[in-house]
Motif scaffolding. Structure first.
Motif, mmCIF file in Angstrom:
data_model
loop_
_atom_site.group_PDB
_atom_site.id
_atom_site.type_symbol
_atom_site.label_atom_id
_atom_site.label_comp_id
_atom_site.label_asym_id
_atom_site.label_seq_id
_atom_site.Cartn_x
_atom_site.Cartn_y
_atom_site.Cartn_z
ATOM 1 N N VAL A 48 0.800 -1.075 -0.041
ATOM 2 C CA VAL A 48 0.049 0.043 0.267
ATOM 3 C C VAL A 48 1.056 1.286 0.043
ATOM 4 C CG1 VAL A 48 -1.668 1.138 1.294
ATOM 5 C CG2 VAL A 48 -2.034 -1.380 1.132
ATOM 6 N N ALA A 49 1.945 1.336 0.962
ATOM 7 C CA ALA A 49 2.819 2.191 0.762
ATOM 8 C C ALA A 49 3.527 2.641 -0.396
ATOM 9 C CB ALA A 49 4.064 2.301 1.915
ATOM 10 N N VAL A 50 4.092 1.582 -1.166
ATOM 11 C CA VAL A 50 4.618 1.696 -2.655
ATOM 12 C C VAL A 50 3.695 2.348 -3.387
ATOM 13 C CG1 VAL A 50 5.669 0.409 -4.246
ATOM 14 C CG2 VAL A 50 6.696 0.208 -2.097
ATOM 15 N N LEU A 51 2.423 1.616 -3.464
ATOM 16 C CA LEU A 51 1.436 1.891 -4.409
ATOM 17 C C LEU A 51 0.964 3.539 -4.536
ATOM 18 C CD1 LEU A 51 -0.994 0.856 -6.472
ATOM 19 C CD2 LEU A 51 -2.280 0.801 -4.344
ATOM 20 N N TYR A 52 0.829 4.158 -3.095
ATOM 21 C CA TYR A 52 0.590 5.455 -3.108
ATOM 22 C C TYR A 52 1.600 6.486 -3.558
ATOM 23 C CZ TYR A 52 -4.199 4.593 -1.763
ATOM 24 O OH TYR A 52 -5.696 4.258 -1.628
ATOM 25 N N SER A 53 3.065 5.860 -2.895
ATOM 26 C CA SER A 53 4.082 6.668 -3.242
ATOM 27 C C SER A 53 4.575 6.695 -4.813
ATOM 28 C CB SER A 53 5.285 5.985 -2.435
ATOM 29 O OG SER A 53 5.299 6.543 -1.052
ATOM 30 N N ALA A 54 4.387 5.517 -5.199
ATOM 31 C CA ALA A 54 4.670 5.281 -6.812
ATOM 32 C C ALA A 54 3.720 6.116 -7.716
ATOM 33 C CB ALA A 54 4.827 3.970 -7.088
ATOM 34 N N ARG A 55 2.532 6.106 -6.975
ATOM 35 C CA ARG A 55 1.391 6.674 -7.938
ATOM 36 C C ARG A 55 1.386 8.240 -8.050
ATOM 37 N NH1 ARG A 55 -4.618 4.907 -6.217
ATOM 38 N NH2 ARG A 55 -3.620 2.788 -6.920
ATOM 39 N N ARG A 104 9.173 5.656 -9.449
ATOM 40 C CA ARG A 104 8.128 4.440 -9.685
ATOM 41 C C ARG A 104 8.966 3.425 -9.711
ATOM 42 N NH1 ARG A 104 5.356 8.400 -13.299
ATOM 43 N NH2 ARG A 104 4.374 9.896 -11.841
ATOM 44 N N TYR A 105 9.846 3.412 -10.762
ATOM 45 C CA TYR A 105 10.608 2.048 -11.099
ATOM 46 C C TYR A 105 11.332 1.515 -9.801
ATOM 47 C CZ TYR A 105 8.948 2.300 -15.753
ATOM 48 O OH TYR A 105 8.206 2.513 -17.130
ATOM 49 N N PHE A 106 11.988 2.375 -9.310
ATOM 50 C CA PHE A 106 13.094 1.991 -8.176
ATOM 51 C C PHE A 106 12.097 1.530 -6.857
ATOM 52 C CE2 PHE A 106 15.843 3.776 -4.795
ATOM 53 C CZ PHE A 106 16.947 3.033 -4.891
ATOM 54 N N LEU A 107 10.948 1.959 -6.783
ATOM 55 C CA LEU A 107 10.030 1.688 -5.649
ATOM 56 C C LEU A 107 9.521 0.269 -5.882
ATOM 57 C CD1 LEU A 107 8.189 4.862 -4.833
ATOM 58 C CD2 LEU A 107 9.530 3.806 -2.976
ATOM 59 N N TRP A 108 8.952 0.258 -7.056
ATOM 60 C CA TRP A 108 8.312 -1.079 -7.575
ATOM 61 C C TRP A 108 9.375 -2.301 -7.551
ATOM 62 C CZ3 TRP A 108 3.807 -2.285 -6.011
ATOM 63 C CH2 TRP A 108 2.884 -1.320 -6.172
ATOM 64 N N PHE A 109 10.557 -1.903 -8.182
ATOM 65 C CA PHE A 109 11.493 -2.978 -8.233
ATOM 66 C C PHE A 109 12.024 -3.379 -6.861
ATOM 67 C CE2 PHE A 109 16.150 -4.331 -8.305
ATOM 68 C CZ PHE A 109 16.044 -5.223 -8.889
ATOM 69 N N SER A 110 12.423 -2.524 -6.009
ATOM 70 C CA SER A 110 12.716 -2.890 -4.673
ATOM 71 C C SER A 110 11.827 -3.697 -3.889
ATOM 72 C CB SER A 110 13.214 -1.564 -3.812
ATOM 73 O OG SER A 110 12.160 -0.681 -3.657
ATOM 74 N N PHE A 111 10.546 -3.263 -4.187
ATOM 75 C CA PHE A 111 9.311 -3.964 -3.628
ATOM 76 C C PHE A 111 9.114 -5.554 -4.105
ATOM 77 C CE2 PHE A 111 5.048 -5.551 -3.340
ATOM 78 C CZ PHE A 111 4.718 -5.638 -1.778
ATOM 79 N N ALA A 112 9.467 -5.633 -5.487
ATOM 80 C CA ALA A 112 9.121 -6.832 -5.881
ATOM 81 C C ALA A 112 10.328 -7.837 -5.498
ATOM 82 C CB ALA A 112 9.216 -6.643 -7.525
ATOM 83 N N ALA A 113 11.520 -7.332 -5.366
ATOM 84 C CA ALA A 113 12.464 -8.091 -4.677
ATOM 85 C C ALA A 113 12.275 -8.510 -3.522
ATOM 86 C CB ALA A 113 13.891 -7.366 -4.934
ATOM 87 N N LEU A 114 11.697 -7.577 -2.781
ATOM 88 C CA LEU A 114 11.564 -7.742 -1.348
ATOM 89 C C LEU A 114 10.197 -8.929 -1.241
ATOM 90 C CD1 LEU A 114 11.688 -7.442 1.846
ATOM 91 C CD2 LEU A 114 10.152 -5.670 1.568
ATOM 92 N N ALA A 115 9.101 -8.967 -2.031
ATOM 93 C CA ALA A 115 8.165 -9.703 -1.869
ATOM 94 C C ALA A 115 8.721 -11.387 -2.479
ATOM 95 C CB ALA A 115 7.000 -9.184 -2.813
#
Length: 123
Positions: free
Chosen positions: A57-64, A72-83
């Protein structure tokens, strides 16, 4: 609108730090042979997915709401790696290390986004 972006980055930082501490605590507890209750042993890894939900949720709103495409790519890439690492860490121990690194990168991503937002508001 800008306050929510600051809040989502702050929530992301807090969730990532707590996730990082959570990942680092289990090996320390095992190393020092701290007795854990049956409940804690059984549900310790379930907390990983709680952190992932909050982080999503935090990445979704921050990236949006960030004005920077690269962020946006940096946030989503780091979240995807964590997940991915949290999902796979039960199969290989290397994924636990990757989860720790990914959580650190996600913390850095949220801090950078928060700093860029603060600079953009001042100018």
């Amino acid at each position: 609108m800008r306050n929510w972006l600051k809040s989502s980055d702050s929530v992301g930082i807090i969730a990532s730090v707590v996730c990082l501490l959570h990942c680092l605590m289990l090996p320390v507890l095992i190393l020092f042979r701290v007795p854990m209750s049956h409940w804690l042993e059984e549900y310790w890894h379930a907390f990983d997915f709680v952190f992932l939900g909050i982080g999503f949720v935090a990445v979704l709103y921050s990236a949006r709401r960030t004005p920077f495409t690269w962020m946006r790519y940096f946030l989503w890439f780091s979240f995807a790696a964590l997940a991915a690492s949290i999902t796979l860490k039960h199969y290989e121990t290397i994924f636990n290390t990757i989860a720790i690194v990914a959580a650190l990168i996600l913390i850095i991503a949220h801090i950078i986004n928060l700093r860029h937002l603060t600079c953009a508001v001042k100018h």
